[in-house]
Design an enzyme around this catalytic site. Structure first.
Site, PDB file in Angstrom:
ATOM      1  N   HIS A 168       0.913  -1.162  -0.007  1.00  0.00           N
ATOM      2  CA  HIS A 168      -0.110  -0.127  -0.192  1.00  0.00           C
ATOM      3  C   HIS A 168       0.798   1.250   0.289  1.00  0.00           C
ATOM      4  CE1 HIS A 168       0.067  -0.330   4.655  1.00  0.00           C
ATOM      5  NE2 HIS A 168       0.279   1.198   4.328  1.00  0.00           N
ATOM      6  N   ASP A 198       0.279  -7.493   1.631  1.00  0.00           N
ATOM      7  CA  ASP A 198       0.806  -6.362   1.659  1.00  0.00           C
ATOM      8  C   ASP A 198       2.394  -6.163   1.676  1.00  0.00           C
ATOM      9  OD1 ASP A 198       0.534  -3.650   1.712  1.00  0.00           O
ATOM     10  OD2 ASP A 198       0.084  -3.386   3.999  1.00  0.00           O
ATOM     11  N   SER A 216       4.305   2.757   7.984  1.00  0.00           N
ATOM     12  CA  SER A 216       4.070   1.757   7.253  1.00  0.00           C
ATOM     13  C   SER A 216       5.128   1.179   6.299  1.00  0.00           C
ATOM     14  CB  SER A 216       3.048   2.135   6.352  1.00  0.00           C
ATOM     15  OG  SER A 216       1.537   1.804   6.672  1.00  0.00           O
TER      16      SER A 216
END
Length: 275
Positions: free
Chosen positions: A89, A134, A230
């Site tokens: 992402h 992910d 992230s």
């Protein structure tokens, strides 16, 4: 009159159902600001680890800052002299030419070295809705020079189990709290891994946890990764076991951080970049 009451009740029930569905959906959101999937036009603020401590990059020499237009957007981990692992992402919708990584510095805005990204290999099964699979591998334009501040991190074997309750370290330049607080210094936090069933229960309203996910954090909250972390590393016993992925808020009681489990894609990593 009875017909009006029936219609009114139906409308109220519909409103409640929509509100519940919205609340459930909002629980599953990835970590970069603004808590939705990043696009090239987004500017991600300098948010950092919640409840952690400042560290020198020499303590986590595998840590990198993934940047777009010289701005930190995500973390990442050095796998070899040419490859970085981050979250899908973080790169979804991006072109390699728009991305660079900064390595060897405790500050994401200065120091160390900056290398351009030559190729993005996003996991083919990545799902934007569930944030499953992910993972994204970044091939660099030039080979890294290793030092005490730039080193690759060891990887687990394919499907290697992660024990419940083991202490891990998560690091990055993300938020120190759920509100904005800018700071450019690398931070880290120690968090224990959480039983998969317990984490599934915590997130059951947002479709739960898949086999590609693992959780870490405290039941009482207080320590966690957050926006801007992230793609960064979750490390246990000197192995990269997770990639910072998503969660409900940051360091919220009852909601551990969710990480992309590295061991389940070990073979894909090996096939893609030979590591």
């Amino acid at each position: 009159m009875s017909n009006k009451i029936t219609i009114l009740l139906a409308v109220l029930l519909a409103v409640v159902a929509c509100a519940q569905a919205h609340a459930s959906h909002q629980r599953r959101v990835p970590y970069p600001l603004p808590r939705f999937l990043p696009r090239p036009h987004h500017t991600v603020s300098n948010h950092r680890i919640v409840g952690g401590f400042e560290i020198d990059v020499a303590e986590t020499p595998y840590q990198v800052s993934l940047q777009r237009s010289k701005r930190h957007i995500c973390g990442g981990s050095v796998l070899s002299g040419k490859w970085i692992l981050t979250a899908a992402h973080c790169t979804d919708g991006s072109q390699p030419a728009s991305l660079t990584v900064r390595l060897g510095s405790s500050r994401h805005a200065s120091g160390g070295s900056v290398i351009h990204v030559a190729r993005i290999v996003q996991h083919p099964d990545y799902d934007q809705e569930t944030i499953d699979y992910d993972y994204s591998l970044l091939e660099l334009e030039s080979v890294l020079t290793f030092s005490n501040k730039v080193q690759p991190i060891a990887l687990p074997e394919q499907d290697e189990a992660v024990e419940d309750g083991i202490m891990t370290i998560v690091s990055g330049w993300g938020s120190t709290k759920s509100a904005i607080e800018s700071n450019a210094i690398l931070r880290a936090a120690n968090v224990p891994t959480v039983n998969q069933d317990e984490c599934n229960q915590a997130y059951h309203k947002s479709e739960g946890i898949t086999e590609r996910m693992l959780c870490a954090g405290y039941q009482q909250g207080g320590k966690d990764a957050c926006q801007g972390d992230s793609g960064g590393p979750l490390v246990a016993e000197d192995k990269l076991i997770g990639v910072v992925s998503w969660g409900a808020g940051c360091a919220q009681p009852g909601y551990p951080g969710v990480y992309a489990r590295v061991a389940v894609v070990r073979d894909w990593i090996r096939e893609t970049c030979g590591v």
